[in-house]
Design an enzyme around this catalytic site. Sequence first.
Site, PDB file in Angstrom:
ATOM      1  N   GLU A   1      -4.135   3.800   6.301  1.00 55.15           N
ATOM      2  CA  GLU A   1      -3.977   3.620   4.855  1.00 55.15           C
ATOM      3  C   GLU A   1      -4.564   4.853   4.146  1.00 55.15           C
ATOM      4  O   GLU A   1      -4.119   5.248   3.078  1.00 55.15           O
ATOM      5  CB  GLU A   1      -4.736   2.349   4.460  1.00 55.15           C
ATOM      6  CG  GLU A   1      -4.679   2.014   3.004  1.00 55.15           C
ATOM      7  CD  GLU A   1      -5.417   0.711   2.684  1.00 55.15           C
ATOM      8  OE1 GLU A   1      -5.247  -0.301   3.398  1.00 55.15           O
ATOM      9  OE2 GLU A   1      -6.189   0.730   1.711  1.00 55.15           O
TER      10      GLU A   1
ATOM     11  N   SER B   1     -10.613  -0.021   4.034  1.00 55.71           N
ATOM     12  CA  SER B   1      -9.771  -0.228   5.229  1.00 55.71           C
ATOM     13  C   SER B   1      -9.151   1.098   5.646  1.00 55.71           C
ATOM     14  O   SER B   1      -8.447   1.728   4.850  1.00 55.71           O
ATOM     15  CB  SER B   1      -8.640  -1.209   4.927  1.00 55.71           C
ATOM     16  OG  SER B   1      -9.188  -2.427   4.526  1.00 55.71           O
TER      17      SER B   1
ATOM     18  N   ARG C   1       0.834  -1.216   0.000  1.00 50.04           N
ATOM     19  CA  ARG C   1       0.000   0.000   0.000  1.00 50.04           C
ATOM     20  C   ARG C   1       0.870   1.268   0.000  1.00 50.04           C
ATOM     21  O   ARG C   1       0.593   2.234   0.712  1.00 50.04           O
ATOM     22  CB  ARG C   1      -0.948   0.051   1.201  1.00 50.04           C
ATOM     23  CG  ARG C   1      -1.906  -1.091   1.311  1.00 50.04           C
ATOM     24  CD  ARG C   1      -2.942  -1.110   0.173  1.00 50.04           C
ATOM     25  NE  ARG C   1      -3.901  -2.151   0.419  1.00 50.04           N
ATOM     26  CZ  ARG C   1      -3.718  -3.437   0.074  1.00 50.04           C
ATOM     27  NH1 ARG C   1      -2.628  -3.805  -0.573  1.00 50.04           N
ATOM     28  NH2 ARG C   1      -4.635  -4.338   0.342  1.00 50.04           N
TER      29      ARG C   1
HETATM   30  C1  FAD Z   1     -15.477   0.304  -0.078  1.00 43.59           C
HETATM   31  C2  FAD Z   1     -14.004   0.495  -0.375  1.00 43.59           C
HETATM   32  C3  FAD Z   1     -13.189  -0.605  -0.569  1.00 43.59           C
HETATM   33  C4  FAD Z   1     -11.822  -0.450  -0.848  1.00 43.59           C
HETATM   34  N1  FAD Z   1     -11.072  -1.555  -1.056  1.00 43.59           N
HETATM   35  C5  FAD Z   1      -9.757  -1.438  -1.346  1.00 43.59           C
HETATM   36  C6  FAD Z   1      -8.957  -2.603  -1.596  1.00 43.59           C
HETATM   37  O1  FAD Z   1      -9.443  -3.731  -1.584  1.00 43.59           O
HETATM   38  N2  FAD Z   1      -7.640  -2.423  -1.865  1.00 43.59           N
HETATM   39  C7  FAD Z   1      -7.068  -1.181  -1.918  1.00 43.59           C
HETATM   40  O2  FAD Z   1      -5.862  -1.098  -2.186  1.00 43.59           O
HETATM   41  N3  FAD Z   1      -7.809  -0.061  -1.700  1.00 43.59           N
HETATM   42  C8  FAD Z   1      -9.120  -0.156  -1.411  1.00 43.59           C
HETATM   43  N4  FAD Z   1      -9.882   0.964  -1.179  1.00 43.59           N
HETATM   44  C9  FAD Z   1      -9.226   2.289  -1.216  1.00 43.59           C
HETATM   45  C10 FAD Z   1      -9.360   3.006  -2.584  1.00 43.59           C
HETATM   46  O3  FAD Z   1     -10.340   2.419  -3.371  1.00 43.59           O
HETATM   47  C11 FAD Z   1      -8.028   2.986  -3.359  1.00 43.59           C
HETATM   48  O4  FAD Z   1      -6.987   3.561  -2.588  1.00 43.59           O
HETATM   49  C12 FAD Z   1      -8.130   3.760  -4.682  1.00 43.59           C
HETATM   50  O5  FAD Z   1      -6.973   3.556  -5.456  1.00 43.59           O
HETATM   51  C13 FAD Z   1      -8.335   5.245  -4.474  1.00 43.59           C
HETATM   52  O6  FAD Z   1      -8.654   5.806  -5.735  1.00 43.59           O
HETATM   53  P1  FAD Z   1      -9.311   7.241  -5.847  1.00 43.59           P
HETATM   54  O7  FAD Z   1      -9.332   7.609  -7.282  1.00 43.59           O
HETATM   55  O8  FAD Z   1     -10.605   7.272  -5.133  1.00 43.59           O
HETATM   56  O9  FAD Z   1      -8.216   8.114  -5.087  1.00 43.59           O
HETATM   57  P2  FAD Z   1      -8.439   9.426  -4.224  1.00 43.59           P
HETATM   58  O10 FAD Z   1      -9.070   9.065  -2.920  1.00 43.59           O
HETATM   59  O11 FAD Z   1      -9.081  10.470  -5.036  1.00 43.59           O
HETATM   60  O12 FAD Z   1      -6.922   9.816  -3.960  1.00 43.59           O
HETATM   61  C14 FAD Z   1      -6.078   8.981  -3.170  1.00 43.59           C
HETATM   62  C15 FAD Z   1      -4.665   9.571  -3.149  1.00 43.59           C
HETATM   63  O13 FAD Z   1      -4.113   9.534  -4.452  1.00 43.59           O
HETATM   64  C16 FAD Z   1      -3.788  10.862  -4.899  1.00 43.59           C
HETATM   65  N5  FAD Z   1      -4.148  10.914  -6.321  1.00 43.59           N
HETATM   66  C17 FAD Z   1      -5.390  10.724  -6.859  1.00 43.59           C
HETATM   67  N6  FAD Z   1      -5.317  10.816  -8.196  1.00 43.59           N
HETATM   68  C18 FAD Z   1      -4.012  11.094  -8.509  1.00 43.59           C
HETATM   69  C19 FAD Z   1      -3.310  11.307  -9.731  1.00 43.59           C
HETATM   70  N7  FAD Z   1      -3.924  11.290 -10.917  1.00 43.59           N
HETATM   71  N8  FAD Z   1      -1.979  11.553  -9.659  1.00 43.59           N
HETATM   72  C20 FAD Z   1      -1.332  11.564  -8.475  1.00 43.59           C
HETATM   73  N9  FAD Z   1      -1.933  11.374  -7.299  1.00 43.59           N
HETATM   74  C21 FAD Z   1      -3.265  11.134  -7.318  1.00 43.59           C
HETATM   75  C22 FAD Z   1      -4.633  11.795  -4.051  1.00 43.59           C
HETATM   76  O14 FAD Z   1      -4.068  13.075  -3.948  1.00 43.59           O
HETATM   77  C23 FAD Z   1      -4.645  11.043  -2.726  1.00 43.59           C
HETATM   78  O15 FAD Z   1      -3.437  11.275  -2.021  1.00 43.59           O
HETATM   79  C24 FAD Z   1     -11.256   0.848  -0.915  1.00 43.59           C
HETATM   80  C25 FAD Z   1     -12.084   1.970  -0.726  1.00 43.59           C
HETATM   81  C26 FAD Z   1     -13.444   1.793  -0.470  1.00 43.59           C
HETATM   82  C27 FAD Z   1     -14.319   3.008  -0.291  1.00 43.59           C
END
Ligand code: FAD
Length: 337
Positions: free
Chosen positions: A333, A238, A164
């Site tokens: 995380e 998580s 992660r």
């Molecule tokens: C119900 C649920 C289940 C989940 N299950 C998992 C799982 O099984 N495994 C797992 O690993 N994660 C899981 N997650 C966490 C999440 O889905 C991941 O971390 C996902 O990759 C976040 O994507 P996002 O676009 O929503 O990122 P955001 O929340 O928008 O951003 C996350 C971080 O990335 C940065 N960021 C976003 N876009 C960019 C970009 N284009 N360039 C540079 N930095 C950027 C942001 O500034 C921030 O620091 C879960 C979340 C939820 C709500």
Amino acid sequence: MKILENFDLTKFNTFGIKTNAKYFVEISKEEELLELISNPIFQNNPRLFLGGGSNILFTKDFDGLVILNKLTGIEILKEDEDDVYVKAYGGEIWHDLVLFTVNKGYFGLENLSLIPGSVGASPVQNIGAYGSELKDSFFSLTALDIETGEFRDFSKDECEFGYRDSVFKNKYKNRFFIVSVIFKLSKKQSLNTDYRVLKNYINENKIEVRNSKDISDIVATIRRSKLPDPKVLGNAGSFFKNTYISKDKLEELQKSYPEIPYFLEEDKIKIPTAWLIETCGFKGKSFGNVGIHEKQALILVNHGGGEGAEIKDLALNIAKNVYDKFGIEIIPEVNIL
Ligand SMILES: Cc1cc2nc3c(=O)[nH]c(=O)nc-3n(C[C@H](O)[C@H](O)[C@H](O)COP(=O)(O)OP(=O)(O)OC[C@H]3O[C@@H](n4cnc5c(N)ncnc54)[C@H](O)[C@@H]3O)c2cc1C
């Protein structure tokens, strides 16, 4: 490209926290990104890159510019008998990319089905689930260096992927805007069903797994039965990472907790952080508008009207209790802002 002011982010974070950004802009073309970096609002304010907001906790208004990644497109770059290189833009929804690949019969992303969020954020924390991690299928990415205004390609090694974790959570935090990612996927049958929960589900339901789409469907079914849907109950998956401890620490803990679950991963010992939290009595409890999910102690939830600071306080309280009971520091995380 239009920069909006005093923008409500409630629908742009899966915790559903009511919070405002001083400025907000949506980027749907690469040219807009270049136009943006010469704009004084961009140059004179803190910046936040945003995808689906599924890994962020806002504890206050964001006093700067939020840049929403809406760059879309998925294409096959090249292929041979064994492998295929698929490029996806950062604003694509992660699960849409997974579906694109499994529907074509490619192998690699199926265990990561239904993880919320965007392709652009997926390398940031090297998303992982059901025995697979993004880095297993990652080839390279292109990002814009917002300090120099230049595009840069990152190889797998340069991303410094960990559990992660990546270089984009550490020394390059908030510096590189991830524009697109290239995945190297297999065209040859290579299914990964070793993960215990997945294996048990397949055996118990006597499922014949024929291809990556079957795995994708199974993973999606398991996830839907276990995880709260953020559209119904605000959460960011998580909240804490799993915990790695030394052999000595495990032996020390086993004296007081002989039943402690642990997993050997190469030379490391993993303890489910959910067990630590559950043993401290937090699972299913509510504290005002926020709480801990009844089925999964790692997931903090917003029951409605909760504030980010309440969730942060709850997380600190949980971490303190775990430390006091086990002498273990648990690590969030989720990105706390
Ligand atoms: C119900 C649920 C289940 C989940 N299950 C998992 C799982 O099984 N495994 C797992 O690993 N994660 C899981 N997650 C966490 C999440 O889905 C991941 O971390 C996902 O990759 C976040 O994507 P996002 O676009 O929503 O990122 P955001 O929340 O928008 O951003 C996350 C971080 O990335 C940065 N960021 C976003 N876009 C960019 C970009 N284009 N360039 C540079 N930095 C950027 C942001 O500034 C921030 O620091 C879960 C979340 C939820 C709500």
